[in-house]
Motif scaffolding. Sequence first.
Motif, PDB file in Angstrom:
ATOM      1  N   GLY A 213       0.834  -1.400   0.137  1.00  0.00           N
ATOM      2  CA  GLY A 213      -0.076   0.004  -0.046  1.00  0.00           C
ATOM      3  C   GLY A 213       0.870   1.218  -0.062  1.00  0.00           C
ATOM      4  O   GLY A 213       2.038   1.145   0.212  1.00  0.00           O
ATOM      5  N   THR A 214       0.044   2.281  -0.302  1.00  0.00           N
ATOM      6  CA  THR A 214       0.683   3.643   0.037  1.00  0.00           C
ATOM      7  C   THR A 214       1.028   4.115   1.349  1.00  0.00           C
ATOM      8  O   THR A 214       0.527   3.368   2.231  1.00  0.00           O
ATOM      9  N   THR A 215       1.566   5.272   1.538  1.00  0.00           N
ATOM     10  CA  THR A 215       1.830   5.897   2.826  1.00  0.00           C
ATOM     11  C   THR A 215       0.494   5.972   3.730  1.00  0.00           C
ATOM     12  O   THR A 215       0.662   6.206   4.789  1.00  0.00           O
ATOM     13  N   ASP A 216      -0.772   6.239   3.101  1.00  0.00           N
ATOM     14  CA  ASP A 216      -1.852   6.567   3.534  1.00  0.00           C
ATOM     15  C   ASP A 216      -2.663   5.347   3.563  1.00  0.00           C
ATOM     16  O   ASP A 216      -3.974   5.548   3.436  1.00  0.00           O
ATOM     17  N   ASN A 217      -2.114   4.173   2.991  1.00  0.00           N
ATOM     18  CA  ASN A 217      -3.175   2.940   2.896  1.00  0.00           C
ATOM     19  C   ASN A 217      -2.458   1.920   3.625  1.00  0.00           C
ATOM     20  O   ASN A 217      -1.334   1.544   3.141  1.00  0.00           O
ATOM     21  N   PHE A 218      -2.914   1.321   4.630  1.00  0.00           N
ATOM     22  CA  PHE A 218      -2.359   0.364   5.681  1.00  0.00           C
ATOM     23  C   PHE A 218      -3.021  -1.124   5.556  1.00  0.00           C
ATOM     24  O   PHE A 218      -3.277  -1.812   6.432  1.00  0.00           O
ATOM     25  N   ALA A 219      -3.430  -1.416   4.322  1.00  0.00           N
ATOM     26  CA  ALA A 219      -4.157  -2.659   4.155  1.00  0.00           C
ATOM     27  C   ALA A 219      -3.213  -3.940   4.570  1.00  0.00           C
ATOM     28  O   ALA A 219      -3.670  -4.804   5.309  1.00  0.00           O
ATOM     29  N   GLY A 220      -1.939  -3.718   4.242  1.00  0.00           N
ATOM     30  CA  GLY A 220      -0.875  -4.725   4.557  1.00  0.00           C
ATOM     31  C   GLY A 220      -0.636  -4.937   6.045  1.00  0.00           C
ATOM     32  O   GLY A 220      -0.778  -5.828   6.455  1.00  0.00           O
ATOM     33  N   ALA A 221      -0.667  -3.800   6.590  1.00  0.00           N
ATOM     34  CA  ALA A 221      -0.166  -3.534   8.067  1.00  0.00           C
ATOM     35  C   ALA A 221      -1.446  -4.218   8.800  1.00  0.00           C
ATOM     36  O   ALA A 221      -1.199  -4.635   9.880  1.00  0.00           O
ATOM     37  N   PHE A 222      -2.599  -3.892   8.278  1.00  0.00           N
ATOM     38  CA  PHE A 222      -3.749  -4.360   8.900  1.00  0.00           C
ATOM     39  C   PHE A 222      -4.052  -5.715   8.862  1.00  0.00           C
ATOM     40  O   PHE A 222      -4.450  -6.638   9.959  1.00  0.00           O
ATOM     41  N   LEU A 223      -3.583  -6.392   7.634  1.00  0.00           N
ATOM     42  CA  LEU A 223      -3.703  -7.758   7.531  1.00  0.00           C
ATOM     43  C   LEU A 223      -2.923  -8.554   8.791  1.00  0.00           C
ATOM     44  O   LEU A 223      -3.098  -9.492   9.409  1.00  0.00           O
ATOM     45  N   VAL A 224      -1.508  -7.987   8.743  1.00  0.00           N
ATOM     46  CA  VAL A 224      -0.534  -8.452   9.800  1.00  0.00           C
ATOM     47  C   VAL A 224      -0.768  -8.366  11.186  1.00  0.00           C
ATOM     48  O   VAL A 224      -0.726  -9.220  11.965  1.00  0.00           O
ATOM     49  N   SER A 225      -1.519  -7.156  11.291  1.00  0.00           N
ATOM     50  CA  SER A 225      -2.145  -7.008  12.643  1.00  0.00           C
ATOM     51  C   SER A 225      -3.005  -7.986  13.307  1.00  0.00           C
ATOM     52  O   SER A 225      -3.043  -8.169  14.436  1.00  0.00           O
TER      53      SER A 225
END
Length: 281
Positions: A213-225
């Motif tokens: 994702g871009t710096t204002d898109n946290f799709a990846g970090a959300f999945l990992v969290s």
Amino acid sequence: MKHAFFFLFACLVAATCGAQTRPSDILLLGTFHFHNPGADVAKTKTFDVMAPKAQAELETITQKISAFHPDKIFVEWPWDEQPELDKLYNAYLGSQFEQFVSTTYPAKRQNFFLKNEIIQLAFRAGKKAHLTRIYALDYTKTSFPFDSVLKAMQAAKQVALLQKSQDAIKHYETSQNQKLETYTLTQLLLDANSPGELALNKGLYLDILNRAGTTDNFAGAFLVSEWYRRNLYMYSLVQKTMTPQDGKALVLVGSGHAAMMREFIASDQQFRLKELKDVLK
């Protein structure tokens, strides 16, 4: 005031840890799914756990786990469905398991109950160890938006990262399928619990997906969290179920969960990690 609070908290933690003179041994056993439902992102072949050679290996493996003398065994079963797990295990202890499964569940689900690692490994080990209960620890009320992560990569034009994720999944599928065809069951389990394999599993989340994702898109970090949250909730059930009188436990989970829980155990002063290779040697 804030510093006083943290000092008091640190003293409380130290006193609590000091009260337990010896940490409990946790045998963390990560495994592939014996009955593969095909629900994982990586698609792998099915291993015939009912073959005579695999069954003979399971007898040896569970005998050695029994000799480890676990006080409790935890399995990847929904924590809020403990009563159903109790019924299954009671039927297994009574040597009426296949009859219980055939009369309780529809035909399309019976293979799961006959071949799953919970029954084939945990129930078998529990019976040998004379345990009266197997404990459920799975927590599934989290999300795993993998498609959203791929779309976030595409929208951010992370071509190299997208290719890296696809290559990682393909490499795992190819490698695991080759192992499933050539390794014995014992070799498969030892391989799945080797530091290198666990690190690769965990690396998919932190090295690849968390960057999506871009710096204002946290799709990846959300999945990992969410993946971390699921495993933390599962691990908390081990922490809250184990008592000071429990010296040892087996935690049987998929290898992806084991990759995370290994880190948790290493940071938990009340538990000590027991390696599978040392139990099976």
